[in-house]
Design an enzyme around this catalytic site. Structure first.
Site, PDB file in Angstrom:
ATOM      1  N   MET A 198      63.664  31.696  46.084  1.00 55.60           N
ATOM      2  CA  MET A 198      63.932  33.122  46.338  1.00 55.60           C
ATOM      3  C   MET A 198      64.801  33.734  45.233  1.00 55.60           C
ATOM      4  O   MET A 198      65.805  34.390  45.507  1.00 55.60           O
ATOM      5  CB  MET A 198      64.607  33.292  47.707  1.00 55.60           C
ATOM      6  CG  MET A 198      63.774  32.754  48.848  1.00 55.60           C
ATOM      7  SD  MET A 198      64.662  32.673  50.428  1.00 55.60           S
ATOM      8  CE  MET A 198      65.733  31.257  50.165  1.00 55.60           C
TER       9      MET A 198
ATOM     10  N   LYS B 243      59.422  37.651  57.567  1.00 54.13           N
ATOM     11  CA  LYS B 243      60.711  37.338  56.970  1.00 54.13           C
ATOM     12  C   LYS B 243      60.506  36.596  55.656  1.00 54.13           C
ATOM     13  O   LYS B 243      60.121  35.437  55.603  1.00 54.13           O
ATOM     14  CB  LYS B 243      61.557  36.470  57.891  1.00 54.13           C
ATOM     15  CG  LYS B 243      61.980  37.150  59.162  1.00 54.13           C
ATOM     16  CD  LYS B 243      63.062  38.177  58.921  1.00 54.13           C
ATOM     17  CE  LYS B 243      64.372  37.529  58.575  1.00 54.13           C
ATOM     18  NZ  LYS B 243      65.453  38.528  58.392  1.00 54.13           N
TER      19      LYS B 243
ATOM     20  N   ASP C   9      56.239  33.993  60.378  1.00 57.24           N
ATOM     21  CA  ASP C   9      56.775  34.588  59.161  1.00 57.24           C
ATOM     22  C   ASP C   9      55.687  34.907  58.143  1.00 57.24           C
ATOM     23  O   ASP C   9      54.557  34.410  58.228  1.00 57.24           O
ATOM     24  CB  ASP C   9      57.760  33.624  58.491  1.00 57.24           C
ATOM     25  CG  ASP C   9      59.139  33.673  59.120  1.00 57.24           C
ATOM     26  OD1 ASP C   9      59.365  34.565  59.958  1.00 57.24           O
ATOM     27  OD2 ASP C   9      59.978  32.836  58.770  1.00 57.24           O
TER      28      ASP C   9
END
Length: 259
Positions: A171, A58, A36
């Site tokens: 996030m 990702k 990732d």
């Protein structure tokens, strides 16, 4: 003949030294590594020189491949090469979509194992000497994502804002202002906040403030993802704030003594 197998490996919060010995062993033994954006790519130096390493990007705002495409790669490489390592930032089971990859592998008849990693939700505050819990201040902490699958702010944010817990939000920089509005509406305007970008790495940046002003402070500092947002009274235990408050207290003491 290859025995197809998938190992989900937690790469830790960013510092390549914050990885477990078991994770390094899995990387060394991998025939294929799918990694990732949040996994430090220097960890690939531990891979077998003959191993296939492929970036699958990702993280929020960075999707080199869809989750369905990643699942197909896992299955395809497992049958063609045997041992596939899926290298994920932090811990695979903390907002890592690990269950989707495990389901895809198992449905294809591929065995799966997991190597836990150190989550940024725990390690990044610790790297700044901010505890998640401290006796006499709080008794619990929340770790939540900023948004749901549909892109809406998670309803758990409103629940967390009503509590006395430390709240770690991952996030969520794109919704920072709206999230702080929720905390402010719950009487938390004066609650300390820390935003830490690229935690545990040489690029680490931190901005400290309060619910009422952290959005503007973060804009001024140019903070962006990947960052964690930490809301709670324990943020006041950051060394710079302790020094600041101690200095204020010493000044007040000297003034009182003069009187």
């Amino acid at each position: 003949m290859f025995i197809p197998h998938l190992t989900l490996v937690g790469a830790g919060p960013g510092d390549p030294e914050l990885i477990t010995l078991k994770a390094l062993k899995a990387i060394r033994n991998a025939a294929v590594i799918l990694y990732d954006a949040l996994a430090n790519d220097t960890l690939l130096e531990y891979a077998n020189p003959d191993a296939i390493t492929r970036f699958v990007g990702k993280r929020y705002g960075c999707h080199a491949l869809s989750q369905h495409e990643i699942n197909e790669l896992i299955v395809g490489y497992a049958f063609s090469h045997g041992n596939v390592v899926r290298l994920k930032g932090g811990d695979p089971f903390v907002f890592g979509r690990a269950t989707e990859e495990i389901d895809a592998a198992r449905q294809a008849g591929i065995t799966v194992s997991v190597v836990p990693g150190i989550s940024s939700a725990l390690a990044v505050p610790a790297s700044q000497m901010i505890p998640l819990t401290s006796r006499g201040i709080n008794e619990s902490f929340w770790v939540t994502t900023g948004t749901t699958q549909s892109g809406e702010i998670s309803p758990d944010i409103a629940l967390a804002a009503k509590s006395s817990a430390t709240v770690i939000i991952l996030m969520a920089m794109s919704r920072l202002e709206a999230i702080m509005d929720i905390f402010n509406a719950n009487g938390k305007g004066e609650t300390p906040v820390a935003i830490i970008q690229d935690g545990t790495t040489p690029k680490e940046k931190i901005v400290l403030g309060k619910v009422k002003d952290i959005y503007f402070r973060s804009l001024h500092a140019g903070l962006a993802n990947p960052s964690i947002i930490m809301v709670g009274d324990v943020v006041a235990l950051h060394p710079s704030l302790i020094t600041h408050y101690a200095g204020q207290q010493n000044m007040l003491t000297r003034v009182a003594e003069k009187r």
